[in-house]
Design an enzyme around this catalytic site. Sequence first.
Site, mmCIF file in Angstrom:
data_model
loop_
_atom_site.group_PDB
_atom_site.id
_atom_site.type_symbol
_atom_site.label_atom_id
_atom_site.label_comp_id
_atom_site.label_asym_id
_atom_site.label_seq_id
_atom_site.Cartn_x
_atom_site.Cartn_y
_atom_site.Cartn_z
ATOM 1 N N MET A 273 0.452 -1.639 -0.137
ATOM 2 C CA MET A 273 0.389 0.137 -0.018
ATOM 3 C C MET A 273 0.829 1.209 -0.372
ATOM 4 S SD MET A 273 -3.523 -0.988 2.000
ATOM 5 C CE MET A 273 -2.716 -0.769 3.434
ATOM 6 N N GLY A 274 2.282 1.249 -0.408
ATOM 7 C CA GLY A 274 3.220 2.257 -0.524
ATOM 8 C C GLY A 274 3.599 2.522 0.969
ATOM 9 N N HIS B 267 9.373 0.794 3.644
ATOM 10 C CA HIS B 267 9.775 0.827 4.424
ATOM 11 C C HIS B 267 11.186 -0.465 4.528
ATOM 12 C CE1 HIS B 267 8.110 -2.436 6.250
ATOM 13 N NE2 HIS B 267 7.327 -0.586 6.510
ATOM 14 N N HIS C 39 9.610 -3.287 3.143
ATOM 15 C CA HIS C 39 9.053 -3.835 1.616
ATOM 16 C C HIS C 39 10.485 -4.159 1.067
ATOM 17 C CE1 HIS C 39 5.392 -0.774 2.771
ATOM 18 N NE2 HIS C 39 5.264 -2.140 2.673
ATOM 19 N N LYS D 196 4.795 -10.238 9.002
ATOM 20 C CA LYS D 196 4.019 -9.435 9.946
ATOM 21 C C LYS D 196 2.645 -9.343 10.214
ATOM 22 C CE LYS D 196 3.895 -4.831 10.863
ATOM 23 N NZ LYS D 196 2.659 -4.251 10.492
ATOM 24 N N GLN E 252 -3.350 -12.590 7.984
ATOM 25 C CA GLN E 252 -3.261 -11.727 6.134
ATOM 26 C C GLN E 252 -2.429 -12.736 5.061
ATOM 27 O OE1 GLN E 252 -3.251 -8.075 4.586
ATOM 28 N NE2 GLN E 252 -0.882 -8.627 3.892
ATOM 29 N N LEU F 112 8.846 -3.352 11.442
ATOM 30 C CA LEU F 112 8.750 -2.657 11.217
ATOM 31 C C LEU F 112 7.134 -2.927 10.658
ATOM 32 C CD1 LEU F 112 11.763 -2.551 8.734
ATOM 33 C CD2 LEU F 112 11.390 -1.005 10.671
#
Length: 281
Positions: free
Chosen positions: A27-28, A31, A34, A149, A153, A184
């Site tokens: 979702m942008g 960090h 990602h 994390k 999901q 993070l």
Amino acid sequence: MAPEVINTVELMQAHAPGSRRAVVMTMGALHAGHAELMRIARERVGPTGELLVTVFVNPLQFGPGEDFERYPRTWRHDLDVCRQEGVDAVFVPVADDMYAQGRDITIDPGPLGGILEGAVRPGHFAGVLTVVAKLMNLTRPDVAVFGEKDYQQLVLIKRMVAQLNLRVEVVGAPTLREDDGLALSSRNGYLGESDRAAAAAIPAAISAAKRTASAGAGAGDVAAAATAVLAGRAGIVTDYVAVTDPELGPPPHQGPARILIAARVGTPRLLDNAAVVLGAS
Ligand code: PAF
């Protein structure tokens, strides 16, 4: 080299993979966590494969009163991270385009979608699975990498892929942590200085759970050890501490399990989880 930017559904559908394709969906507000997912994805397809990142703040997975409007949108920075990680293409659609055909048909996550995060955020996982399925259809990856994390999901995406016979390998990547142990997350940016100190109780609770499990304890004692750490800190409100089996079912008497924690520190909700081995000694 700068990644190719694909900003419409139509262009994404026309973007044929030249070779094996790995996708990292985000979702942008990118960090280091990602960036690590991108590295793992690149390893999976090699230098000749295609690494594609999607950046889309999906309205369908936010409930009323949640942080959809103020979710950090950092497009220039995100593009820089993608360039540094050697991403080949970034798909960055707008919601009106993604949901141009409507949004009344969604994927039902089943009973596992109604526990833990699903109990606190009704409808959240229907929104997540629907957009992940759409993004998989649009990007047609061989491999998709998601962070551990967001463990619930990840489990639900794996189940969806298996049960809907989607032809994609789903890879889970270990959680990266800050120096103080905090996992993070794009939402860590919401934390003020004092929140930050309180938030450190979450990784401390995970560590206490791990220590308790490796001393031979069962699920109840492991959960109690984590709960006690969280209860001892001001400024933190626990939503849940759960010990489950690795597929989020009831915990075994002995053997591999998962501890999952969600807590609010000020406004943001923070999630963490880790593997534990119950009754190990
Ligand atoms: O984990 C996330 O960032 C999102 O839930 C995902 C998988 C990109 C779907 O919007």
